[in-house]
Design a protein around this motif. Structure first.
Motif, short mmCIF file in Angstrom:
data_model
loop_
_atom_site.label_atom_id
_atom_site.label_comp_id
_atom_site.label_asym_id
_atom_site.label_seq_id
_atom_site.Cartn_x
_atom_site.Cartn_y
_atom_site.Cartn_z
N UNK A 45 0.81 -1.21 0.00
CA UNK A 45 0.00 0.00 0.00
C UNK A 45 0.85 1.27 0.00
N UNK A 46 2.17 1.12 0.12
CA UNK A 46 3.07 2.26 0.10
C UNK A 46 3.61 2.47 -1.32
N UNK A 47 4.09 3.69 -1.58
CA UNK A 47 4.57 4.04 -2.92
C UNK A 47 5.93 4.72 -2.84
N UNK A 48 6.87 4.26 -3.66
CA UNK A 48 8.14 4.93 -3.87
C UNK A 48 8.36 5.04 -5.37
N UNK A 49 9.49 5.62 -5.77
CA UNK A 49 9.76 5.80 -7.19
C UNK A 49 11.24 5.54 -7.50
N UNK A 50 11.48 5.16 -8.74
CA UNK A 50 12.83 5.10 -9.29
C UNK A 50 12.96 6.19 -10.33
N UNK A 51 14.09 6.86 -10.37
CA UNK A 51 14.35 7.75 -11.50
C UNK A 51 15.79 7.58 -11.95
N UNK A 52 16.06 7.99 -13.16
CA UNK A 52 17.40 7.86 -13.74
C UNK A 52 17.69 9.04 -14.64
N UNK A 53 18.95 9.41 -14.73
CA UNK A 53 19.36 10.44 -15.68
C UNK A 53 19.86 9.80 -16.98
N UNK A 54 19.59 8.51 -17.13
CA UNK A 54 20.04 7.78 -18.30
C UNK A 54 21.19 6.85 -17.99
N UNK A 55 21.85 7.09 -16.86
CA UNK A 55 22.96 6.25 -16.43
C UNK A 55 22.87 5.94 -14.94
N UNK A 56 22.43 6.91 -14.17
CA UNK A 56 22.52 6.86 -12.70
C UNK A 56 21.13 6.75 -12.09
N UNK A 57 20.87 5.67 -11.32
CA UNK A 57 19.60 5.48 -10.64
C UNK A 57 19.53 6.23 -9.32
N UNK A 58 18.30 6.65 -8.95
CA UNK A 58 18.03 7.22 -7.64
C UNK A 58 16.76 6.62 -7.08
N UNK A 59 16.70 6.51 -5.75
CA UNK A 59 15.49 6.10 -5.05
C UNK A 59 14.78 7.35 -4.60
N UNK A 60 13.51 7.50 -4.97
CA UNK A 60 12.73 8.69 -4.61
C UNK A 60 11.70 8.30 -3.56
N UNK A 61 11.70 9.02 -2.44
CA UNK A 61 10.80 8.71 -1.32
C UNK A 61 9.93 9.93 -0.99
N UNK A 62 8.62 9.72 -0.81
CA UNK A 62 7.76 10.82 -0.33
C UNK A 62 8.18 11.22 1.08
N UNK A 63 8.39 12.51 1.28
CA UNK A 63 8.86 12.99 2.58
C UNK A 63 7.90 12.61 3.71
N UNK A 64 6.62 12.64 3.44
CA UNK A 64 5.62 12.34 4.47
C UNK A 64 5.73 10.91 4.98
N UNK A 65 6.36 10.02 4.20
CA UNK A 65 6.48 8.62 4.59
C UNK A 65 7.86 8.26 5.12
N UNK A 66 8.82 9.16 5.03
CA UNK A 66 10.19 8.82 5.40
C UNK A 66 10.32 8.65 6.91
N UNK A 67 10.98 7.59 7.30
CA UNK A 67 11.21 7.29 8.71
C UNK A 67 11.97 8.46 9.36
N UNK A 68 11.55 8.91 10.55
CA UNK A 68 12.22 10.04 11.21
C UNK A 68 13.72 9.86 11.39
#
Length: 215
Positions: free
Chosen positions: A43-66
């Motif tokens: 039920x949770x959502x995160x994202x992957x993004x890339x600049x064509x070579x380099x991956x990043x993990x994208x996290x919603x701030x409201x869900x990030x562990x303190x």
């Protein structure tokens, strides 16, 4: 004649090494682990993004562990933080691919070196991000993986590099680990997915392997 034979021999070795690396990388990238991570509790959502070579993990701030969010720089208007890991010299001196030099590329690939976490702030979701559903348990495991990638001082605070970001919307922090051709920025993301029980490649140095498993 003996010298000519040696030259040919070492030339073949130099050609076969990168070819062998590429073949093994593609093979291991194609093998999927944690294939059945999808279930009704995702039920949770995160994202992957890339600049064509380099991956990043994208996290919603409201869900990030303190514990992960603690002492990270961001603004009230921001809704997402993206996390990447990479070689320190390459990150700092290669903000764009046009800045890439042969020396920096060779150093990043073949010399064990210090690493950084790259944290970028986003106000809105980008259209090219890949959406990934996961459970609360998997999200917690991923948060822990990202958090433990940061180096901290004696008081437990993350070590941010002052005024080293590319823009006002990103920053660099000291990270654990060494960057090599076997442990790349994309390997870091893929390992985080594997350890969190998410679908991932058996091993990969590329961005496209993990992206394709979620498209």
């Amino acid at each position: 004649m003996r010298y000519l034979t040696r030259i040919v021999k070492w030339s073949l070795v130099l050609l076969l090494l990168p070819l062998s690396y590429l073949i093994m990388s593609l093979l291991l990238t194609s093998i999927t682990v944690n294939k059945s991570h999808q279930n009704d509790s995702n039920i949770e959502t995160i994202y992957l993004n890339t600049n064509g070579v380099h991956l990043n993990i994208v996290l919603p701030i409201a869900q990030i562990d303190p514990a992960l969010l603690r002492d990270l720089k961001y603004f009230d208007e921001d809704s997402y933080l993206s996390f990447g890991w990479g070689e320190e010299n390459f990150y700092i001196h290669t903000p764009n691919w046009s800045d890439l030099t042969f020396r920096n590329a060779i150093s990043a690939l073949f010399v064990q070196s210090s690493t950084l976490m790259h944290v970028s702030m986003h106000r809105v979701k980008q259209s090219d991000w890949i959406e990934i559903k996961l459970s609360k348990t998997q999200l917690k495991q991923l948060h822990n993986y990202v958090r433990h990638s940061f180096k901290t001082d004696s008081h437990g605070f993350k070590k941010m590099l002052i005024d080293q970001g590319y823009t006002q919307s990103d920053d660099f922090y000291k990270a654990h680990g060494n960057y090599t051709i076997f442990n790349t920025c994309n390997t870091w993301v893929n390992t985080g997915f594997k350890e969190s029980g998410l679908k991932a490649c058996l091993w990969t140095p590329f961005d496209f392997g993990l992206i394709r498993k979620y498209e």
